[in-house]
Scaffold this motif. Structure first.
Motif, mmCIF file in Angstrom:
data_model
loop_
_atom_site.group_PDB
_atom_site.id
_atom_site.type_symbol
_atom_site.label_atom_id
_atom_site.label_comp_id
_atom_site.label_asym_id
_atom_site.label_seq_id
_atom_site.Cartn_x
_atom_site.Cartn_y
_atom_site.Cartn_z
ATOM 1 N N ASN A 186 -44.667 41.346 -90.040
ATOM 2 C CA ASN A 186 -46.097 41.611 -90.173
ATOM 3 C C ASN A 186 -46.498 42.980 -89.646
ATOM 4 N N ALA A 187 -45.484 43.847 -89.457
ATOM 5 C CA ALA A 187 -45.773 45.223 -89.047
ATOM 6 C C ALA A 187 -44.651 46.129 -89.544
ATOM 7 N N ALA A 196 -50.331 42.770 -88.188
ATOM 8 C CA ALA A 196 -50.353 42.594 -86.736
ATOM 9 C C ALA A 196 -51.042 43.770 -86.052
ATOM 10 N N VAL A 197 -50.837 44.970 -86.579
ATOM 11 C CA VAL A 197 -51.468 46.160 -86.004
ATOM 12 C C VAL A 197 -52.982 46.098 -86.212
ATOM 13 N N ASN A 198 -53.403 45.683 -87.424
ATOM 14 C CA ASN A 198 -54.838 45.537 -87.687
ATOM 15 C C ASN A 198 -55.473 44.500 -86.773
ATOM 16 N N THR A 199 -54.742 43.408 -86.539
ATOM 17 C CA THR A 199 -55.257 42.361 -85.653
ATOM 18 C C THR A 199 -55.419 42.882 -84.228
ATOM 19 N N ALA A 200 -54.425 43.630 -83.755
ATOM 20 C CA ALA A 200 -54.507 44.191 -82.403
ATOM 21 C C ALA A 200 -55.688 45.142 -82.280
ATOM 22 N N VAL A 230 -41.065 44.755 -88.584
ATOM 23 C CA VAL A 230 -41.175 44.104 -87.278
ATOM 24 C C VAL A 230 -41.981 42.817 -87.398
ATOM 25 N N THR A 231 -41.509 41.786 -86.729
ATOM 26 C CA THR A 231 -42.243 40.527 -86.669
ATOM 27 C C THR A 231 -42.855 40.388 -85.279
ATOM 28 N N MET A 264 -48.804 37.696 -96.752
ATOM 29 C CA MET A 264 -50.205 38.098 -96.806
ATOM 30 C C MET A 264 -50.753 38.075 -98.223
ATOM 31 N N ALA A 265 -50.017 38.622 -99.173
ATOM 32 C CA ALA A 265 -50.508 38.643 -100.552
ATOM 33 C C ALA A 265 -50.670 37.226 -101.092
ATOM 34 N N ALA A 266 -49.707 36.345 -100.776
ATOM 35 C CA ALA A 266 -49.794 34.959 -101.243
ATOM 36 C C ALA A 266 -50.975 34.242 -100.594
#
Length: 697
Positions: A66-67, A157-161, A129-130, A501-503
């Motif tokens: 997710n990164a 994950a970066v957007n979430t952070a 990276v997960t 994410m796309a799914a």
């Protein structure tokens, strides 16, 4: 009501004390409410991507990458050292790089160029990276510490952070701007310097109670966390204004403040209750969405309206009696004009606006349904944040890359290889990472380090990672999802699952498209019922709903005509929020008109109604518009910012139609309204217009 008002006024000091203590405790509790930043977690359990995620969490230790992390100016040995540092960092569950898909004992020049270029080119090394769910902030800080200022990181994950880092500060910034704005509006529209503080205190207590009691929900979404307090403040200030204005009027004929407050509570209760009910039902409709973000937001907003209502009818009367002398000591002259002549100014606009709205409403209805929609967080393009710069740098070096994960039953490696080969043929798929393609179908798993095989196999499942050079959503991304699922289901039936994410966004599109009609119909039906009970009329509720719905269609059609995309969650929420929040303007106007209509002909009644209600509607609309503008201008979150813009524009359109289109409709359908309203008692000549029901009684 007599006993209730007597209880509140007789126990005013304890009520104030208890309310303030509860508000303080709720403010502390609000700091410990977990915030969910993952919209895809609100998909229904039946969605394929959700089922796949649950199965993958149960079967595998590491989740979907997710990164994407890039280091620059490194050779292969240095890249491997960076990979190990990243793998050992807190919050990181796994790191995938070139050595996981090819044998680095072979010179790079002899390896498959497509495989090498996906992870290493021109001195740039790109790692998939997960990051562990819930540890995005710690992981991102560790990544930045490892790669330094020259390195780059992007992904979900970066957007979430980043959202976590900004959410609390943005809410505080929004309130820091909005509260002075509201105070200015209220000071201009009242005749006391301290009275606006009373309004804000009452609603402020209710906002704290609402935010604190979210702890009993377990968690709230970042959307509810960001917009619910601001919407609650802006929407429910009217209730406090209703009560204190009624108190001022009552004091003109009753010197005893306690008796005046009891009178004010009786006189304003029905108006406050009706206003709260329409807003409550509008918000409650969100709870019927399959996409559970609707329930999250709906429950939070409904809870806020209930707390606002209780604070206005319990806490505010008690506090006002404790401190009412401050209002008397801080009187000032009226700053705003009376607007008594505004009816003459707006009268020439009635019929042209009515005709124009009738002309535009159908095209706008069709346009808003055919707007280009997005379903996720949206692009960071144009942003000045590090995440935006890093995303651009990684895309420039390696191009777009969106991973999807396929889960299929373990045991048939030949079928896995066939699936991988079919997936590689799908347009925009750049690589497929599976055991038979990365290791080899002929190599038994027992010959390898478990750390290698565990990436691909669990006890029951085989995992395949598919990379596509698309955004996480859009026509191309969703086409890839459809084709990947078609290939998986063709070979494995319902036993094969696809996530990523796309799914997830593809499933979100399917769910929320169905939700739109349901929530709209429920909101309209519920508010219609409240209006029917309020006005006891068959036509007035329809006219009021038509007025606000026309404003909604005009509002949501703007992106279509400007060629902009619109986040579907914003589209869905504003449908109910604008209806529930601004129908109060139409209620206030119509109720005032009906009272004047009993003693004067329609045109004169409309002029008088505009003169007496215009300021109240203007003040309310100004506050709600300010709230929308503040959200739009202060939030870096695309969904929240868009909701703010839609709210501001929608409020202005609702206000304009209420003071132009609605008067025209009331004038045109005056006779029909008289015949279809219980005990209308409309004035006609020297007496009252006799309705059919009165004639038959």
């Amino acid at each position: 009501m007599e006993r209730f008002s007597a209880f509140v006024t007789d126990h005013r000091a304890p009520i104030v004390g208890v309310a303030l203590v509860l508000a303080l405790l709720s403010g502390i509790a609000a700091l410990f409410v977990p915030i969910n930043y993952d919209l895809t977690s609100y998909l229904p359990k039946s969605a394929e991507s959700t089922r796949a995620l649950e199965e993958m969490d149960a079967e595998f230790d590491a989740a979907v990458p997710n990164a994407r992390v890039m280091v620059n100016g490194v050779d292969v040995e240095q890249a491997l050292a960076f990979k190990q540092q990243l793998a050992d960092a807190p919050g990181i569950e796994g790191v995938l790089w070139l050595d996981d898909v090819v044998d680095l004992g072979t010179p790079l020049e002899m390896l498959d160029p497509a495989a090498v270029d996906q992870y290493y080119r021109d001195g740039h090394a790109l790692f998939d990276v997960t990051v562990a769910n819930g540890q995005e902030t710690e992981a991102l800080q560790a990544i930045y510490d490892i790669v330094g200022e020259d390195g780059n990181a992007t992904g979900q994950a970066v957007n979430t952070a980043e959202s976590k880092a900004m959410a609390g500060g943005e809410v505080a910034n929004a309130f820091a701007i909005l509260v002075p704005l509201i105070l200015l509006i209220l000071v201009l529209s009242t005749t006391s310097w301290i009275e606006p503080v009373f309004f804000l205190l009452a609603i402020g207590v209710s906002v704290l109670l609402n935010m604190g009691t979210n702890i009993f929900l377990g968690e709230v979404s970042y959307i509810a966390f960001t917009i619910a307090p601001i919407l609650q403040l802006a929407v429910s200030l009217d209730y406090a204004i209703f009560l204190l204005h009624a108190f001022q009027r009552a004091r003109e004929g009753e010197p005893d403040p306690v008796r005046a407050m009891r009178t004010a509570m009786r006189q304003s209760f029905s108006a406050i209750a009706a206003s709260a009910a329409t807003t409550l039902f509008g918000f409650a409709a969100l709870g019927f969405m399959q996409f559970r973000i609707g329930a999250d937001l709906g429950i939070t907003l409904c809870k806020g309206i209930v707390f606002s209502f209780l604070c206005v009818v319990v806490f505010l009367p008690a506090f006002t009696l404790v401190a009412y002398k401050l209002i008397d000591k801080t009187k000032h002259r009226r700053f705003l004009p009376t607007f008594k002549g505004v009816g003459k100014v707006l009268a020439p606009l009635r019929i042209p606006v009515f005709a124009l709205v009738l002309l535009l409403v159908v095209p706008c209805f069709l346009a808003q349904a055919n707007t280009s929609f997005t379903y996720g967080m949206g692009s960071t393009e144009g942003s000045q944040t590090r995440v935006a710069r890093d995303t651009e740098a990684i895309n420039d070096a390696f191009g777009q890359s969106t991973p999807a994960v396929v889960l299929v039953p373990k045991g048939d490696i030949g079928r896995e290889l066939e699936l991988a080969e079919r997936l590689e043929q799908i347009p925009h798929v750049t690589s497929v990472l599976s055991y038979p393609t990365a290791v080899g179908a002929a190599i038994p798993t027992g010959f390898l380090d478990p750390a290698v095989t565990e990436q691909f196999y669990s006890e029951h499942d085989a995992r395949i990672v598919v990379y596509a050079d698309t955004e996480s959503e859009g026509t191309e991304a969703f086409a890839v999802v459809e084709q990947v699922r078609a290939a998986v289901h063709d070979l494995y039936g319902d036993a094969g699952l696809v996530t990523g994410m796309a799914a997830s966004l593809y499933d979100m599109r399917t769910v929320v498209t169905e939700d739109n009609q349901v929530t709209n119909l429920i909101a309209i039906a519920a508010i219609l019922l409240v209006l029917v009970l309020t006005f006891k009329s068959a036509t007035l509720p329809v006219i009021l709903i038509a007025t606000i719905e026309s404003a909604i269609f005009l509002n949501l059609a703007v992106p279509y005509f400007t060629g902009d995309s619109l986040n579907y969650l914003g589209f869905l929420v504003i449908n109910t929020v604008q209806l529930g929040a601004t129908v109060d303007y139409a209620i206030l106007f119509t109720d005032t008109y009906r009272k004047h209509r009993r003693s004067m002909p329609p045109r004169q009644a409309l002029a008088r109604t505009l003169g007496t209600s215009f300021q109240s509607i203007l003040v309310s609309a100004s506050i709600l518009t300010s709230a929308g503008l503040v959200l739009w201008l202060t939030s870096t979150n695309n969904i929240v910012s868009l909701l703010g813009l839609l709210l501001a524009r929608g409020t202005l359109l609702s206000f304009f139609l209420v003071v132009t289109f609605l008067p025209a409709a009331l004038l045109i359908f005056d006779k029909l309204i008289a015949k279809t309203t219980w005990h209308a008692g409309f004035f006609r000549g020297g007496g009252h217009l006799e309705t059919e029901k009165e004639a038959g009684s």
